[in-house]
Scaffold this active site. Structure first.
Site, PDB file in Angstrom:
ATOM      1  N   GLU A 110       0.858  -1.185   0.000  1.00  0.00           N
ATOM      2  CA  GLU A 110       0.000   0.000   0.000  1.00  0.00           C
ATOM      3  C   GLU A 110       0.897   1.239   0.000  1.00  0.00           C
ATOM      4  O   GLU A 110       1.986   1.232   0.575  1.00  0.00           O
ATOM      5  CB  GLU A 110      -0.826  -0.068   1.276  1.00  0.00           C
ATOM      6  CG  GLU A 110      -1.635   1.138   1.653  1.00  0.00           C
ATOM      7  CD  GLU A 110      -2.294   0.966   3.015  1.00  0.00           C
ATOM      8  OE1 GLU A 110      -3.134   1.814   3.345  1.00  0.00           O
ATOM      9  OE2 GLU A 110      -1.969   0.005   3.741  1.00  0.00           O
ATOM     10  N   VAL A 111       0.454   2.306  -0.653  1.00  0.00           N
ATOM     11  CA  VAL A 111       1.219   3.554  -0.647  1.00  0.00           C
ATOM     12  C   VAL A 111       0.422   4.618   0.099  1.00  0.00           C
ATOM     13  O   VAL A 111      -0.790   4.726  -0.060  1.00  0.00           O
ATOM     14  CB  VAL A 111       1.566   4.006  -2.086  1.00  0.00           C
ATOM     15  CG1 VAL A 111       0.322   4.393  -2.870  1.00  0.00           C
ATOM     16  CG2 VAL A 111       2.559   5.157  -2.086  1.00  0.00           C
ATOM     17  N   THR A 113      -0.252   8.603   0.874  1.00  0.00           N
ATOM     18  CA  THR A 113      -0.206   9.728  -0.053  1.00  0.00           C
ATOM     19  C   THR A 113       0.630  10.911   0.413  1.00  0.00           C
ATOM     20  O   THR A 113       1.025  11.735  -0.399  1.00  0.00           O
ATOM     21  CB  THR A 113      -1.639  10.227  -0.309  1.00  0.00           C
ATOM     22  OG1 THR A 113      -2.219  10.596   0.951  1.00  0.00           O
ATOM     23  CG2 THR A 113      -2.476   9.158  -0.962  1.00  0.00           C
ATOM     24  N   SER A 114       0.893  11.004   1.732  1.00  0.00           N
ATOM     25  CA  SER A 114       1.550  12.211   2.243  1.00  0.00           C
ATOM     26  C   SER A 114       2.920  11.935   2.842  1.00  0.00           C
ATOM     27  O   SER A 114       3.447  12.757   3.591  1.00  0.00           O
ATOM     28  CB  SER A 114       0.643  12.890   3.277  1.00  0.00           C
ATOM     29  OG  SER A 114      -0.595  13.221   2.680  1.00  0.00           O
ATOM     30  N   GLY A 115       3.484  10.777   2.529  1.00  0.00           N
ATOM     31  CA  GLY A 115       4.824  10.479   3.001  1.00  0.00           C
ATOM     32  C   GLY A 115       4.865  10.098   4.463  1.00  0.00           C
ATOM     33  O   GLY A 115       3.862   9.694   5.052  1.00  0.00           O
ATOM     34  N   ASP A 116       6.047  10.244   5.069  1.00  0.00           N
ATOM     35  CA  ASP A 116       6.188   9.810   6.457  1.00  0.00           C
ATOM     36  C   ASP A 116       5.776  10.911   7.431  1.00  0.00           C
ATOM     37  O   ASP A 116       5.696  12.087   7.086  1.00  0.00           O
ATOM     38  CB  ASP A 116       7.607   9.296   6.735  1.00  0.00           C
ATOM     39  CG  ASP A 116       8.673  10.380   6.668  1.00  0.00           C
ATOM     40  OD1 ASP A 116       8.600  11.336   7.452  1.00  0.00           O
ATOM     41  OD2 ASP A 116       9.594  10.264   5.829  1.00  0.00           O
ATOM     42  N   CYS A 280      -8.879  15.064  -2.650  1.00  0.00           N
ATOM     43  CA  CYS A 280      -8.522  13.722  -3.116  1.00  0.00           C
ATOM     44  C   CYS A 280      -7.076  13.734  -3.590  1.00  0.00           C
ATOM     45  O   CYS A 280      -6.626  14.686  -4.233  1.00  0.00           O
ATOM     46  CB  CYS A 280      -9.470  13.254  -4.217  1.00  0.00           C
ATOM     47  SG  CYS A 280     -11.064  12.697  -3.573  1.00  0.00           S
ATOM     48  N   ASN A 330     -14.700  16.234 -13.107  1.00  0.00           N
ATOM     49  CA  ASN A 330     -15.401  16.573 -11.872  1.00  0.00           C
ATOM     50  C   ASN A 330     -15.588  15.363 -10.958  1.00  0.00           C
ATOM     51  O   ASN A 330     -16.355  15.408 -10.000  1.00  0.00           O
ATOM     52  CB  ASN A 330     -16.774  17.188 -12.179  1.00  0.00           C
ATOM     53  CG  ASN A 330     -16.660  18.622 -12.670  1.00  0.00           C
ATOM     54  OD1 ASN A 330     -15.660  19.285 -12.408  1.00  0.00           O
ATOM     55  ND2 ASN A 330     -17.665  19.096 -13.381  1.00  0.00           N
ATOM     56  N   ASP A 344     -17.217  19.239  -7.425  1.00  0.00           N
ATOM     57  CA  ASP A 344     -17.626  20.410  -8.203  1.00  0.00           C
ATOM     58  C   ASP A 344     -19.141  20.501  -8.351  1.00  0.00           C
ATOM     59  O   ASP A 344     -19.682  20.503  -9.448  1.00  0.00           O
ATOM     60  CB  ASP A 344     -16.958  20.392  -9.581  1.00  0.00           C
ATOM     61  CG  ASP A 344     -15.546  20.961  -9.520  1.00  0.00           C
ATOM     62  OD1 ASP A 344     -15.117  21.361  -8.413  1.00  0.00           O
ATOM     63  OD2 ASP A 344     -14.876  21.016 -10.555  1.00  0.00           O
TER      64      ASP A 344
END
Length: 472
Positions: A110-111, A113-116, A280, A330, A344
């Site tokens: 799994e990755v 999204t905002s790093g460590d 997102c 959108n 949107d």
């Protein structure tokens, strides 16, 4: 693992990013972009073609253990054990294999999204004690799971660089660092309560709206700060009041496939309408689909089902809400979970029991013919959804053969289908799109489409709450 047919574009397409390598099953593809590296391991950006989600490809060079072949076997068996772990506060391990030719051990995870957590905390320095406690509790839940596991698992290297963050999902006293700290990124402005801070980074912009990166200091999460310049409506003050009241109504919507609206206020000094929304991580579906061109039909169906769930929620809402501008730009994606959300809603019409609206709005390529007649219901969104699915399958915007809006209007109103429809070779997919594009009286509702056999193989998935489940 169930094998799905892949929707592959023209390999000569210049926008298509090639895989550097794939795993032995062909499911996971590795890109060249490096996410991180250590003494013995490199982590690359990768893509799960079956589920349509972004993942991390971890690669260990086994030459580092050439003096100890038993260590290689032990490492391999331990990684396989970790694959059985299922806890939302432990990074999920999806697949592992040894490549004897390259002399590497590879595993897909799994990755986040905002790093460590270390870097995240440096970027966002104004965080409430409530948020810090939330993060701490989640770390302890993960440790508790490992320690109660049979056999017990000891991490042995826990530190803030080994804890990872999904920044879009995680008034209190704030934990503020020294304001003179050079690493601290200042806010350009804050909302009236002081909870939300806006950075200067622009995430996107349109004719009347700009979207900036922002931060919720109380919850410790990244958000989007949407700003509408009200001077665009200076000739119509009633439109401003209507826009403000409609946005406030949208704040009450709670559905996992609709972008959440957290706060809204009017700034008379700057003459702007501001609202804070969920962000997102992977942008809009159009760009996401362009980046990841090798996607299974199963993944496309999952995305489609989530869009329909969002539409069904809007259409059954009291009062009924018609989006009126649904298109792939959108719809937004959390690429690490495969979750899609409709956003949107600025052009949405809120209608009464008649479910009828009378204003021409939308994106021409996606507008139903009855929209041009200024007498329509929520079924215009189903037509737009059909065009979204067509774009997802073909990677072509409907009616791209037309070079102006007048030609699109003429074709739509005379019932001529977009040329892209002829590129859909799967008869099941083509028939389903045709259902969505039918005349209003024959066009199914979102609820009816969700029951269509088209989705029979797709589990009614709450796997987005535990993204590891689809990889077991």
């Amino acid at each position: 693992m169930s094998q799905m047919p892949f929707v592959n574009p023209d390999p000569s397409d210049k926008d298509s990013e090639p895989f550097v390598e794939t795993d032995p099953t062909g499911r996971y593809g590795r890109y060249s972009e490096l996410l991180g590296s250590g003494a013995v391991k490199k982590v690359y950006r990768a893509f799960d073609q079956e589920e349509g989600i972004e993942v991390a490809w971890n690669q260990v060079k086994l030459r580092n253990f050439c003096d100890d072949p038993t260590m290689v076997d032990r490492l391999y068996s331990e990684v396989r054990l970790l694959r059985s772990l299922t806890n939302k506060n432990i990074i999920a391990l999806y697949s592992v294999w040894r490549d004897d030719q390259r002399n590497t051990l590879n595993f897909i995870t799994e990755v986040c999204t905002s790093g460590d957590l270390r870097e995240y905390r440096k970027r966002h320095r104004h965080v409430s004690m409530k948020a810090l406690k939330k993060w701490s509790k989640q770390i302890l839940k993960g440790l508790n799971y490992l320690h109660l596991h049979d056999p017990c698992i000891i991490h042995r290297d826990l530190n803030c660089s080994n804890v990872f963050v999904n920044g879009n999902t995680g008034q209190m006293p704030f934990v503020n660092p020294d304001p003179s700290d050079k690493d601290s990124e200042p806010f350009v402005e804050t909302d009236p309560t002081g909870r939300y801070g806006r950075y200067s980074e622009l995430l996107g912009s349109g004719a009347v709206k700009k979207v900036y990166r922002a931060f919720d200091q109380e919850e410790g999460i990244e958000v989007a700060w949407n700003q509408v310049k009200l001077r665009n409506f200076c000739d119509d003050p009633t439109m401003v009041d209507r826009l403000y009241s409609e946005v406030r109504l949208l704040r009450s919507l709670t559905n996992k496939n609709i972008i959440a609206l957290y706060s809204v206020w009017r700034d008379d000094q700057r003459n702007t309408l501001n609202f804070i929304t969920e962000v997102c991580t992977s942008g809009d579906l159009r760009e996401y689909r362009k980046r990841h061109r090798h996607v299974s039909m199963k993944a496309l169906k999952k995305w489609s089902k989530q869009i329909l769930k969002g539409l069904n929620y809007l259409h059954l809402h009291d009062p009924c809400i018609i989006h009126r501008d649904l298109n792939c730009s959108n719809v937004f994606v959390n690429g690490n979970t495969g979750q899609v959300k409709i956003g949107d809603l600025g052009l949405a019409a809120i209608v009464g029991r008649s479910h009828c609206a009378h204003t021409i709005l939308g994106t021409p390529e996606f507008m139903a013919p009855e929209l041009y007649d200024e007498d329509y219901t929520e079924l215009v969104d189903i037509y737009s959804f059909g065009m979204c699915l067509l774009e997802m399958v073909t990677l072509e915007i409907p009616y791209s053969e037309c070079d102006n809006v007048a030609k699109i209007y003429k074709k739509v109103c005379s019932g001529v289908r977009p040329a892209a429809l002829n590129k859909v070779k799967d008869p099941e997919v083509k028939a389903f799109i045709e259902k969505c594009l039918a005349q209003p009286r024959a066009r199914p509702s979102a609820a009816e489409l969700l029951k269509d056999p088209f989705f029979d193989e797709i589990v009614d998935d709450d796997e987005n709450d535990d993204c590891s489940s689809s990889h077991q």
